[in-house]
Design an enzyme around this catalytic site. Structure first.
Site, short mmCIF file in Angstrom:
data_model
loop_
_atom_site.label_atom_id
_atom_site.label_comp_id
_atom_site.label_asym_id
_atom_site.label_seq_id
_atom_site.Cartn_x
_atom_site.Cartn_y
_atom_site.Cartn_z
N ASN A 126 -4.45 -7.30 4.00
CA ASN A 126 -4.47 -8.26 2.89
C ASN A 126 -5.50 -9.35 3.20
O ASN A 126 -5.40 -10.03 4.22
CB ASN A 126 -3.09 -8.90 2.72
CG ASN A 126 -1.97 -7.90 2.82
OD1 ASN A 126 -1.94 -6.90 2.11
ND2 ASN A 126 -1.04 -8.16 3.74
N GLU A 174 0.82 -1.21 0.00
CA GLU A 174 0.00 0.00 0.00
C GLU A 174 0.86 1.26 0.00
O GLU A 174 1.78 1.36 0.81
CB GLU A 174 -0.92 0.00 1.23
CG GLU A 174 -2.01 1.05 1.14
CD GLU A 174 -3.06 0.87 2.23
OE1 GLU A 174 -4.25 0.91 1.91
OE2 GLU A 174 -2.69 0.67 3.40
N HIS A 196 -9.45 -3.56 13.56
CA HIS A 196 -9.37 -2.58 12.47
C HIS A 196 -9.12 -3.29 11.14
O HIS A 196 -9.82 -3.06 10.16
CB HIS A 196 -8.24 -1.59 12.80
CG HIS A 196 -7.90 -0.61 11.73
ND1 HIS A 196 -8.01 0.75 11.91
CD2 HIS A 196 -7.41 -0.77 10.47
CE1 HIS A 196 -7.63 1.37 10.80
NE2 HIS A 196 -7.25 0.47 9.92
N GLU A 197 -8.12 -4.17 11.13
CA GLU A 197 -7.81 -4.89 9.88
C GLU A 197 -8.94 -5.83 9.48
O GLU A 197 -9.22 -6.00 8.30
CB GLU A 197 -6.50 -5.66 10.03
CG GLU A 197 -5.29 -4.82 10.41
CD GLU A 197 -5.09 -3.60 9.55
OE1 GLU A 197 -5.31 -3.69 8.32
OE2 GLU A 197 -4.73 -2.54 10.09
#
Length: 864
Positions: free
Chosen positions: A281, A139, A311-312
């Site tokens: 990912n 990213e 969060h992920e």
């Protein structure tokens, strides 16, 4: 390289022309171990083979376009069976594609470089055992460092990866993999963007578990879970807690999103030298390995890790399933994930007070970013990839999350979540813009989302809310109003849904408790809170009680006087945290002198029950001393802080987390000979504080101030590294070595970072941290002019991540004088044509410096 900085206009043109059907990517990573390729020069990068087969359609047959690839060399290129000359079509960052057919197949065989900057395919050699570990980080646009692609989020496609790796290694990717004939082959992914594809490879320590979910329709979802880290960290790896939070999060999001997790397995990799906190990912989330704790930490660290895990996980829906078209709408994933991380932490895990941490820590990041000259609307104007890289900031994350918290108060939680559910179902595996989400929320809430969006998402700046209290003859509230102000630079007044709380002392001199509360829509410069008329006169008025909106809280004079006398008496921990945050903003705004803020910390921090708030207060007090205190008062302030920290350290519960927090803070502010002798004694075992266990991480925390003050020399640090000969130990040692108070040491550290690219990203970060210690500002003075002479070259020659680290980290902030401000202005005046991202970094540092000088002037005035 020409064309490396992809523009939004180019991306829009390419998206209008092309659509992608599939990627097949083959990587040969056997070169990661052993000696570099035969005949390679010492300064040549170590490379691996990358073969990409890319199938795509073109809306205008005969048109031309390009693929993205950043690689030292390309061996072969073929387009629709025609061999192309790599020397003609590849310029180092792009592969030129001409005379495209309606349906196309591009095959690119390249030598791609392993990275030492945390971008692309990062290669790490563990100093503890010599093992090599690989992982990818892309990213916003570094997949092109590993395979040829169309590097923009709206050209999604299914991916199939095959990886040949050294014998004995395991390889992971987004899909489930299996080893056959020496090659790891992975299941095809759903259509996803290039930047969230991933490969992790090496002799990782791997732990497994599973998650099962039964749905009302009778179906069951089974998700294999995995978690991994380097072998050297395995003894510290509490995978059970990682899996606990993971399962709690999956349950929470299934309950609230009504869309089953769409990506099969769920692996989580804790990897070395990571630039970010984590990356979403799908099926293979990557985290910085510092979330595996080698020593004792407070609950704040466990809460922070849980927040990042959640969060992920929220990104699997907000970002991976539904992705923004371009980086302008980065907030469509990051703001939501930041909000959802805390929302799920409170709703699903043991960290039920996580909104306090959010109010105190995350919002502080947002307030700072929103007052910089580079502040921008949450929906930003992102011209190119360099802009995108810098917009992973406090606006996109923390302000966006704060605004979403306000939105939940504005439309109601049920309407908010139902809007999210419709958004997922309509746009699954697609790309969206702002309007797509707003239309769903408008349907479910009945509110005018366009007006809300204009105020909150499409304007910049932070409002201040101040209570105005008018008492009647009997001493009761005749009228209470909320005054809203905006800075001249961003004059927008916004609609705020706020709670206004009135507080009084129980029994005259008891604790401060809330006795009245009203929710009101604040709109315009002055809003009367009619519900509070007639209430008993308050000792404290807290605007934005319960932290419903995003604003700077101000106080009337009576409330400010109450806080000076009784801040520690507020019984509600969230209200107390909000008051601390407001006082810190007043200090940064040069309204409260730094010495007064430090005095409040010394008086009341010892009573703070919330460990996260306490650790934030320590950081703020240190910042107040270093940045905002009058220079001639710093030595006295340092002595006051170290004396207060030691007192609280000795009073803290033996073995408790407050004791640990005070021990770390004492080390951070220790300066006198007596302080340093105590730190030495604690290291050597000749001094003891009941209950304080000086583990390896705390040893390094004690050694850094000893090194910075010239007490711990190179031999002491070498001996400590021998004791802790690990990757973590090496980073600590490098930081301590650069902290030593010697002109020669500073010159060596500067050269290692600015004149050489031999250090990895983690060691660059550690060297800069040690170099920029505030205890010997005089040794850093010669580097102010050198900084301005070097940054153009550094930006041009180094990767954007290293460039950002150097430009931010080496800015001469500690040379806090009008002369440094003038030198910064001179650079900006003569570099109007510098890359906008570089100018932004310098402008931000300039603003911090100007704010520091205003704070110092306020503190000087307070001294009389």
């Amino acid at each position: 390289m020409p064309g490396e900085n992809l523009s939004r206009d180019e991306a829009q043109e390419r998206a209008a022309l092309l659509s992608v059907d599939s990627y097949d990517v083959f990587l040969d990573l056997r070169s990661a171990v052993g000696e570099p390729e035969p005949g390679a020069a010492a300064d040549e990068p170590r490379t691996f083979r990358s073969v990409t087969t890319l199938r795509f359609r073109c809306a205008e047959p005969g048109a031309a376009s390009f693929a993205d690839l950043i690689a030292p060399s390309v061996t072969a290129v073929s387009l629709n069976g025609r061999d192309l000359d790599p020397g003609e079509v590849f310029d180092g960052s792009r592969v030129r594609l001409e005379d495209l057919a309606a349906e196309n197949e591009l095959v690119v065989d390249a030598r791609c470089a392993y990275s030492r900057t945390g971008e692309g395919m990062h290669r790490f050699v563990d100093p503890e055992d010599g093992e090599v570990y690989l992982y990818t980080q892309y990213e916003p646009a570094d997949a092109r460092r590993v395979f040829a692609d169309f590097e923009q989020p709206d050209l999604k496609a299914p991916f199939r990866f095959e990886v040949r790796a050294p014998e004995g290694w395991t390889v992971w990717s987004n899909g489930v993999g299996e080893l056959a004939d020496g090659v790891w082959k992975f299941a095809e992914t759903k259509p996803i963007s290039t930047y969230i594809t991933a490969v992790v490879a090496g002799p990782y320590h791997y732990v497994t578990d599973s998650y099962s979910r039964a749905f009302d329709d009778g179906t069951t979802l089974e998700i294999p879970l995995g978690a991994m880290c380097r072998k050297g960290l395995a003894p510290h790896f509490d995978a059970d807690d990682v899996f606990l939070v993971t399962k709690q999060g999956l349950d929470f999001f299934h309950d609230h999103f009504d869309y089953p997790y769409p990506f099969g397995k769920y692996d989580q990799a804790f990897v070395p030298e990571y630039n970010l906190g984590a990356m979403e990912n799908p099926g293979l989330v990557t985290f910085r390995e510092e979330y595996i704790f080698r020593g004792k930490v407070t609950q704040t660290s466990y809460e922070a890790r849980a927040n990042v895990i959640l969060h992920e996980m929220a990104h699997m829906w907000f970002g991976d399933l539904v992705t923004m078209v371009w980086w302008d709408d980065l907030w469509l994933k990051e703001s939501f994930a930041d909000f959802m991380g805390t929302f799920a932490n409170v709703g699903a895990t043991r960290f039920t007070d996580a909104w306090i941490t959010f109010a105190n820590r995350r919002k502080a990041w947002a307030y700072r970013a929103d007052q910089l000259p580079s502040t921008h609307p949450i929906t930003a104007d992102i011209r190119d990839l360099q802009d995108a890289k810098l917009n992973f900031d406090g606006i996109t994350y923390a302000k966006g999350a704060s605004v979403l918290k306000q939105l939940v108060a504005y439309v109601g939680q049920d309407a908010f979540l139902e809007g999210a559910r419709r958004y997922f179902k309509r746009n699954a595996y697609g790309n969206t813009r702002l309007g797509d989400l707003l239309s769903a929320l408008e349907e479910t809430s009945g509110r005018d989302m366009a007006a809300w969006s204009r105020s909150w998402l499409q304007t910049a700046g932070v409002n201040s809310l101040t209570p105005q209290v008018i008492l009647d003859a009997e001493g009761r509230v005749a009228e209470l109003a909320v005054l809203q102000e905006a800075p001249e630079s961003h004059p927008e007044l916004r609609p705020h849904r706020v709670a206004v709380g009135l507080y009084r002392r129980e029994d005259g001199d008891g604790p401060l408790v809330r006795y009245a509360r009203a929710e009101v829509d604040v709109d315009g410069p002055r809003t009367v809170v009619t519900e509070l008329a007639g209430a008993e006169a308050p000792a404290l008025v807290l605007v934005n009680d319960d932290d419903l909106t995003y604003c700077k809280i101000r106080f009337d004079e009576g409330s400010l006087a109450t806080l000076r006398d009784a801040l520690g008496e507020i019984t509600d921990p969230l209200a107390r945290a909000l008051c601390w945050s407001a006082l810190w903003n007043l200090t940064r705004d040069a309204i409260v002198p730094a010495r007064d803020f430090i005095a409040l910390v010394l008086r009341f921090a010892g009573r703070e029950s919330d460990i996260g708030v306490l650790q934030m207060l320590h950081a703020w007090a240190n910042s107040a001393l270093v940045n905002y205190a009058a220079p001639e008062w710093r030595e006295q302030g340092e002595a006051l802080l170290s004396e207060g920290a030691l007192k609280e350290l000795r009073l803290a519960e033996p073995g408790g987390e407050h004791q640990l927090a005070w021990a770390r803070f004492f080390a951070a502010v220790a300066s006198s000979e007596t302080d340093l002798q105590l730190l030495q004694g604690l290291l050597e075992g000749t001094a003891k504080i009941d209950g304080l266990e000086v583990d390896q991480e705390l040893r390094w925390a004690f050694l850094e101030p000893l090194a910075a003050r010239g007490v711990a020399d190179e031999s002491v640090l070498a001996a400590e590294l021998a004791r802790d000969d690990t990757a973590s130990g090496k980073r600590h040692q490098v930081r301590c070595l650069a902290a030593r108070p010697s002109a020669a040491v500073k010159a060596q550290a500067w050269a290692a970072v600015v004149e050489s690219d031999a250090l990895s990203n983690a060691l660059v970060e550690a060297t800069i941290s040690g170099f920029a210690r505030p205890s010997r500002r005089d040794l850093l003075a010669p580097y102010a002019a050198k900084y301005f002479a070097a940054i153009d070259r550094v930006w041009a020659e180094r990767s954007i991540q290293i460039g950002m680290d150097v430009v931010r980290g080496l800015f001469p902030a500690l040379q806090d004088s009008p002369e440094t401000l003038a030198a910064t202005d001179a650079w900006l005046a003569t570099h109007e044509d510098a890359p906008p991202a570089l100018r932004r970094l310098v402008l931000e540092s300039r603003d911090d410096l100007a704010r520091a000088l205003r704070g110092q002037a306020c503190d000087i005035a307070a001294a009389g």
